[in-house]
Design an enzyme around this catalytic site. Structure first.
Site, mmCIF file in Angstrom:
data_model
loop_
_atom_site.group_PDB
_atom_site.id
_atom_site.type_symbol
_atom_site.label_atom_id
_atom_site.label_comp_id
_atom_site.label_asym_id
_atom_site.label_seq_id
_atom_site.Cartn_x
_atom_site.Cartn_y
_atom_site.Cartn_z
ATOM 1 N N SER A 1 30.632 23.737 -0.052
ATOM 2 C CA SER A 1 29.304 23.566 -0.650
ATOM 3 C C SER A 1 28.569 24.898 -0.779
ATOM 4 O O SER A 1 29.009 25.790 -1.493
ATOM 5 C CB SER A 1 28.510 22.556 0.174
ATOM 6 O OG SER A 1 27.347 22.142 -0.500
ATOM 7 N N ASP B 1 24.469 25.034 -6.418
ATOM 8 C CA ASP B 1 25.214 25.640 -5.314
ATOM 9 C C ASP B 1 26.694 25.650 -5.670
ATOM 10 O O ASP B 1 27.080 25.302 -6.786
ATOM 11 C CB ASP B 1 24.933 24.936 -3.987
ATOM 12 C CG ASP B 1 25.512 23.532 -3.923
ATOM 13 O OD1 ASP B 1 25.797 22.954 -4.986
ATOM 14 O OD2 ASP B 1 25.685 23.008 -2.806
ATOM 15 N N ASP C 1 29.342 23.922 -5.145
ATOM 16 C CA ASP C 1 30.052 22.754 -5.671
ATOM 17 C C ASP C 1 29.160 21.898 -6.566
ATOM 18 O O ASP C 1 29.551 20.811 -6.977
ATOM 19 C CB ASP C 1 30.661 21.921 -4.544
ATOM 20 C CG ASP C 1 29.618 21.242 -3.669
ATOM 21 O OD1 ASP C 1 28.487 21.745 -3.590
ATOM 22 O OD2 ASP C 1 29.940 20.208 -3.061
ATOM 23 N N ASP D 1 26.499 20.092 -6.215
ATOM 24 C CA ASP D 1 25.911 18.797 -5.864
ATOM 25 C C ASP D 1 24.439 18.936 -5.488
ATOM 26 O O ASP D 1 23.782 17.949 -5.168
ATOM 27 C CB ASP D 1 26.699 18.096 -4.758
ATOM 28 C CG ASP D 1 26.634 18.811 -3.410
ATOM 29 O OD1 ASP D 1 26.156 19.963 -3.364
ATOM 30 O OD2 ASP D 1 27.070 18.213 -2.410
#
Length: 447
Positions: free
Chosen positions: A101, A242, A244, A246
């Site tokens: 992440s 960010d 990834d 999400d």
């Protein structure tokens, strides 16, 4: 039973520290066995972000899944919400996102999704943990039943079309100059392309991943570069994702950061006016600012709070029938569209409000004045610093000093060895002093 491997967002740790090829292989085998239900041919979708260790983890997991007879569909670098969406649309039994992440490249992690694209429940994660610690030699597939692996083409276009469909067909982003920071991460190809197809004048940054620069001085956790670029390009808005994708943070035309609480306020009010809220309220975590709660109350909307973690927000949304929820950090869940936080789709909902209102982002995205909120992190090497008597005393004294005019929230991170200390109240100087006192005590206890 306490969890040995899984935290609040899958398994996460230092690459070749906790996250080794051996562990990834075992997770593939354990998850593959846990999700082989029925006699049909089973398959898993695997995506990843752009960090260097992604290759190592990906290939180890392929070996794990195929060794227990599960076919693997590899989609390469893709946003976490895209992997969740593809898991469901491709009728897979399981989805995997290899990502840490918002962490830097040294870390990596494994997020798992069930066949409907939702993150796994605590019970299923515990089942997988049990399998991780059991010998499974006798449960490996026979030679003729081993799984196959293949790379899937065209997945970028699938996600782009999915994201575009969350906006009305007659709504274009024509006339908007948008700077988008993809954090040198998973969204570096799909999001700039989608914005361009929607008509925006796109200025992409953070779109040159090299395996090492994911989240480094860029993205939603470091929006300074985005703020500077927005002012330099005289853009209407900046979008920071960010690693990834999400989570999302926005920047207005003046370069000021717009956090997840303000985004929730914008979407909640817009959806209420359009009759799109499934219930008169939204879900957020204990970290969300009291200012958001007061704003929503003025709109006739409730704020239901959960522990920190988007999985807990989603669980409350599903059980309570809510279709909007999120976190101050920028995880925004729109359950009409997605099964997990989707930073880009959330940004699109705000862009829709901006286009319809024809007002500057600084006006659209400032719905309330947040109470002063101080958040500091204390890194530790293990143990239980929160059990230290001096720390307990500092916390107790702090609560007395705030005396009903603020609140304290002290918790251990579920994803890294950090204790987070948050103070909130109307007197900023008092809140800062209370937080600093607790942080000092924690620092001594953790030394």
């Amino acid at each position: 039973m306490s969890r040995k491997y899984f935290g609040t967002d899958g398994i996460r740790g230092r690459a070749n520290g906790l996250i080794t090829p051996e562990l990834a292989l075992k997770v593939g085998q354990a998850a593959g066995l846990a999700f082989q239900r029925g006699d049909h041919r089973h398959r898993v979708v695997i995506g990843k972000d752009t960090r260097l260790s992604g290759y190592m983890i990906e290939y180890a997991m392929v070996a794990g899944f195929t060794s227990v007879g599960m076919d693997v569909l590899l989609v390469g670098p893709m946003p976490t919400p895209a992997v969740a969406m593809l898991t469901k649309s491709m009728r897979a039994d399981l989805g995997v996102m290899i990502s840490a992440s918002h962490n830097l490249f040294e870390d990596n992690g494994i997020k798992l999704f069930g066949p409907q694209g939702f993150k796994l429940s605590d019970d299923v994660e515990k089942q997988i943990e049990q399998l991780l610690d059991e010998p499974i030699d006798k449960r490996l597939a026979q030679s003729a039943s081993l799984g196959r692996a293949r790379r899937i083409d065209g997945v970028h276009d699938r996600y782009i079309e999915f994201a575009k469909r969350t906006l009305p067909r007659d709504l274009s982003l024509d006339g908007l100059r948008v700077v988008v920071d993809c954090a040198n991460g998973a969204a570096y190809k799909v999001v700039p392309e989608a914005l361009w197809e929607l008509g925006a004048d796109v200025v992409p940054i953070g779109v040159e991943p090299d395996g090492f620069n994911i989240n480094k001085d860029c993205g939603s956790t470091s929006p300074e570069a985005l703020s500077k670029k927005v002012r330099e390009m005289r853009a209407d808005i900046g979008i920071a994702l960010d690693g990834d994708a999400d989570r999302v943070i926005l920047v207005d035309e003046r370069g000021h950061v717009v956090d997840g609480d303000q985004l929730l306020a914008v979407i909640a009010q817009s959806w209420k006016e359009d009759g799109r809220l499934s219930r008169p309220g939204i879900v957020a975590t204990v970290m969300s600012n009291l200012g958001l709660e007061r704003f929503l109350k003025g709109q006739g909307l409730d704020l239901v709070r959960t522990p920190v973690g988007d999985r807990y927000v989603l669980e409350q949304m599903l059980s309570g029938g809510y279709n909007l929820g999120g976190e101050q950090s920028g995880h925004i869940i729109l359950s009409d569209y997605a099964t997990t936080g989707d930073g880009f789709v959330a940004a699109l909902q705000v862009l829709a409000v901006v286009q319809k209102s024809r007002r500057p982002v600084s006006e659209v995205c400032h719905r309330f004045d947040p109470l002063p909120q101080i958040l500091k992190n204390v890194r530790h090497k293990g143990g239980k610093p929160l059990d230290d008597s001096d720390v307990k005393s500092a916390i107790s004294d702090g609560e007395k000093r705030l005396n009903g005019h603020g609140r304290l929230l002290i918790r251990s991170s579920g994803t890294e060895p950090v204790i987070r200390v948050m103070g909130e109240g109307e007197d900023r100087i008092l809140v800062e002093d209370v937080v600093d006192t607790i942080v000092s005590a924690l620092g001594q206890a953790a030394a």
